[in-house]
Design a protein around this motif. Sequence first.
Motif, PDB file in Angstrom:
ATOM      1  N   PRO A 268       0.813  -1.227   0.000  1.00 51.00           N
ATOM      2  CA  PRO A 268       0.000   0.000   0.000  1.00 51.00           C
ATOM      3  C   PRO A 268       0.844   1.274   0.000  1.00 51.00           C
ATOM      4  CG  PRO A 268       0.095  -0.903   2.200  1.00 51.00           C
ATOM      5  CD  PRO A 268       0.819  -1.882   1.302  1.00 51.00           C
ATOM      6  N   TYR A 269       2.158   1.123  -0.095  1.00 50.76           N
ATOM      7  CA  TYR A 269       3.034   2.284  -0.088  1.00 50.76           C
ATOM      8  C   TYR A 269       4.147   2.101  -1.116  1.00 50.76           C
ATOM      9  CZ  TYR A 269       5.849  -0.864   2.792  1.00 50.76           C
ATOM     10  OH  TYR A 269       6.554  -1.943   3.250  1.00 50.76           O
ATOM     11  N   ALA A 270       4.773   3.201  -1.477  1.00 53.01           N
ATOM     12  CA  ALA A 270       5.961   3.182  -2.319  1.00 53.01           C
ATOM     13  C   ALA A 270       7.146   3.526  -1.432  1.00 53.01           C
ATOM     14  CB  ALA A 270       5.824   4.199  -3.444  1.00 53.01           C
ATOM     15  N   LYS A 271       8.340   3.203  -1.867  1.00 51.14           N
ATOM     16  CA  LYS A 271       9.538   3.547  -1.106  1.00 51.14           C
ATOM     17  C   LYS A 271      10.321   4.616  -1.862  1.00 51.14           C
ATOM     18  CE  LYS A 271      10.355  -0.663   1.505  1.00 51.14           C
ATOM     19  NZ  LYS A 271      11.350  -1.689   1.857  1.00 51.14           N
ATOM     20  N   LEU A 272      10.511   5.729  -1.195  1.00 50.60           N
ATOM     21  CA  LEU A 272      11.378   6.782  -1.702  1.00 50.60           C
ATOM     22  C   LEU A 272      12.769   6.479  -1.165  1.00 50.60           C
ATOM     23  CD1 LEU A 272      12.106   9.560  -2.925  1.00 50.60           C
ATOM     24  CD2 LEU A 272      11.394  10.556  -0.745  1.00 50.60           C
ATOM     25  N   ILE A 273      13.737   6.297  -2.048  1.00 53.92           N
ATOM     26  CA  ILE A 273      15.102   5.992  -1.636  1.00 53.92           C
ATOM     27  C   ILE A 273      15.994   7.160  -2.049  1.00 53.92           C
ATOM     28  CG2 ILE A 273      17.040   4.395  -1.850  1.00 53.92           C
ATOM     29  CD1 ILE A 273      14.867   2.267  -2.672  1.00 53.92           C
ATOM     30  N   VAL A 274      16.697   7.727  -1.075  1.00 53.65           N
ATOM     31  CA  VAL A 274      17.641   8.814  -1.320  1.00 53.65           C
ATOM     32  C   VAL A 274      18.999   8.321  -0.849  1.00 53.65           C
ATOM     33  CG1 VAL A 274      18.229  11.216  -0.872  1.00 53.65           C
ATOM     34  CG2 VAL A 274      15.827  10.525  -0.899  1.00 53.65           C
ATOM     35  N   GLN A 275      19.977   8.355  -1.730  1.00 56.92           N
ATOM     36  CA  GLN A 275      21.320   7.860  -1.408  1.00 56.92           C
ATOM     37  C   GLN A 275      22.317   8.997  -1.512  1.00 56.92           C
ATOM     38  OE1 GLN A 275      22.537   4.425  -0.815  1.00 56.92           O
ATOM     39  NE2 GLN A 275      24.252   5.676  -0.159  1.00 56.92           N
TER      40      GLN A 275
ATOM     41  N   ARG B 141       8.852   5.255   3.487  1.00 60.10           N
ATOM     42  CA  ARG B 141       7.608   4.653   2.983  1.00 60.10           C
ATOM     43  C   ARG B 141       6.581   5.771   2.803  1.00 60.10           C
ATOM     44  NH1 ARG B 141       7.051  -0.451   7.132  1.00 60.10           N
ATOM     45  NH2 ARG B 141       9.077  -1.373   6.664  1.00 60.10           N
ATOM     46  N   VAL B 142       6.050   5.872   1.607  1.00 57.16           N
ATOM     47  CA  VAL B 142       5.092   6.922   1.281  1.00 57.16           C
ATOM     48  C   VAL B 142       3.784   6.251   0.870  1.00 57.16           C
ATOM     49  CG1 VAL B 142       4.673   8.949  -0.126  1.00 57.16           C
ATOM     50  CG2 VAL B 142       7.005   8.341   0.448  1.00 57.16           C
ATOM     51  N   THR B 143       2.690   6.561   1.570  1.00 54.59           N
ATOM     52  CA  THR B 143       1.401   5.932   1.299  1.00 54.59           C
ATOM     53  C   THR B 143       0.894   6.325  -0.083  1.00 54.59           C
ATOM     54  OG1 THR B 143       0.886   5.960   3.645  1.00 54.59           O
ATOM     55  CG2 THR B 143      -0.957   5.627   2.145  1.00 54.59           C
ATOM     56  N   ARG B 144       0.507   5.308  -0.850  1.00 56.12           N
ATOM     57  CA  ARG B 144       0.018   5.523  -2.213  1.00 56.12           C
ATOM     58  C   ARG B 144      -1.480   5.809  -2.164  1.00 56.12           C
ATOM     59  NH1 ARG B 144       2.821   1.425  -5.113  1.00 56.12           N
ATOM     60  NH2 ARG B 144       1.551  -0.054  -3.991  1.00 56.12           N
ATOM     61  N   GLU B 145      -1.930   6.823  -2.868  1.00 57.31           N
ATOM     62  CA  GLU B 145      -3.353   7.154  -2.949  1.00 57.31           C
ATOM     63  C   GLU B 145      -3.932   6.522  -4.218  1.00 57.31           C
ATOM     64  OE1 GLU B 145      -7.096   8.753  -2.173  1.00 57.31           O
ATOM     65  OE2 GLU B 145      -5.417   8.315  -0.891  1.00 57.31           O
TER      66      GLU B 145
ATOM     67  N   GLY C   4      -0.463  14.315  -4.027  1.00 56.32           N
ATOM     68  CA  GLY C   4       0.145  14.793  -5.262  1.00 56.32           C
ATOM     69  C   GLY C   4       1.233  13.866  -5.745  1.00 56.32           C
ATOM     70  N   PRO C   5       1.844  14.229  -6.875  1.00 56.88           N
ATOM     71  CA  PRO C   5       2.940  13.420  -7.409  1.00 56.88           C
ATOM     72  C   PRO C   5       4.218  13.664  -6.604  1.00 56.88           C
ATOM     73  CG  PRO C   5       2.609  15.349  -8.771  1.00 56.88           C
ATOM     74  CD  PRO C   5       1.523  15.362  -7.736  1.00 56.88           C
ATOM     75  N   MET C   6       5.124  12.705  -6.639  1.00 56.07           N
ATOM     76  CA  MET C   6       6.417  12.866  -5.981  1.00 56.07           C
ATOM     77  C   MET C   6       7.292  13.732  -6.899  1.00 56.07           C
ATOM     78  SD  MET C   6       8.171  12.268  -3.293  1.00 56.07           S
ATOM     79  CE  MET C   6       7.145  11.046  -2.509  1.00 56.07           C
ATOM     80  N   THR C   7       7.651  14.891  -6.424  1.00 57.79           N
ATOM     81  CA  THR C   7       8.453  15.833  -7.200  1.00 57.79           C
ATOM     82  C   THR C   7       9.793  16.052  -6.496  1.00 57.79           C
ATOM     83  OG1 THR C   7       7.578  17.738  -6.010  1.00 57.79           O
ATOM     84  CG2 THR C   7       6.370  17.032  -8.000  1.00 57.79           C
ATOM     85  N   PRO C   8      10.795  16.598  -7.198  1.00 56.22           N
ATOM     86  CA  PRO C   8      12.071  16.887  -6.543  1.00 56.22           C
ATOM     87  C   PRO C   8      11.926  17.785  -5.313  1.00 56.22           C
ATOM     88  CG  PRO C   8      12.356  16.987  -8.905  1.00 56.22           C
ATOM     89  CD  PRO C   8      10.873  16.838  -8.647  1.00 56.22           C
ATOM     90  N   SER C   9      10.991  18.729  -5.333  1.00 54.52           N
ATOM     91  CA  SER C   9      10.814  19.590  -4.162  1.00 54.52           C
ATOM     92  C   SER C   9      10.303  18.800  -2.962  1.00 54.52           C
ATOM     93  CB  SER C   9       9.893  20.769  -4.478  1.00 54.52           C
ATOM     94  OG  SER C   9       8.617  20.332  -4.843  1.00 54.52           O
TER      95      SER C   9
END
Length: 106
Positions: free
Chosen positions: A29-36, A45-49, A66-71
């Motif tokens: 039910p979520y996506a993973k934002l990975i920052v290295q 973990r970011v909940t998907r709508e 909203g969409p995942m943006t660089p900001s």
Amino acid sequence: MSLPNKGTRPIDISGSKCRWVLSENDSLPYAKLIVQGFGGALTVRVTREVDGFYWLWDEPGNSSVGPMTPSWVKEISMMAKKNGWDPEGGESFEFQLENRGLISCS
């Protein structure tokens, strides 16, 4: 482990050169934002709508979809830094983004 250049996007987090990617798995039910960064990785973990849209909080109680943006990646990364993540350090962190802010998963 570091993220490859292919399929990831560069981002500067307070002077640290990082790369990021949004990893999705339809069975979760979520996506993973990975920052290295140079050191440890940040996984959030970011909940998907709905397709391509996520629940995003810039402060406790203040949400939007909203969409995942660089900001947003930068905003979330800065919240993680306040919670102990160092893109230049060697330790990796995993958080859940919720309406109360970043909640540690480790």
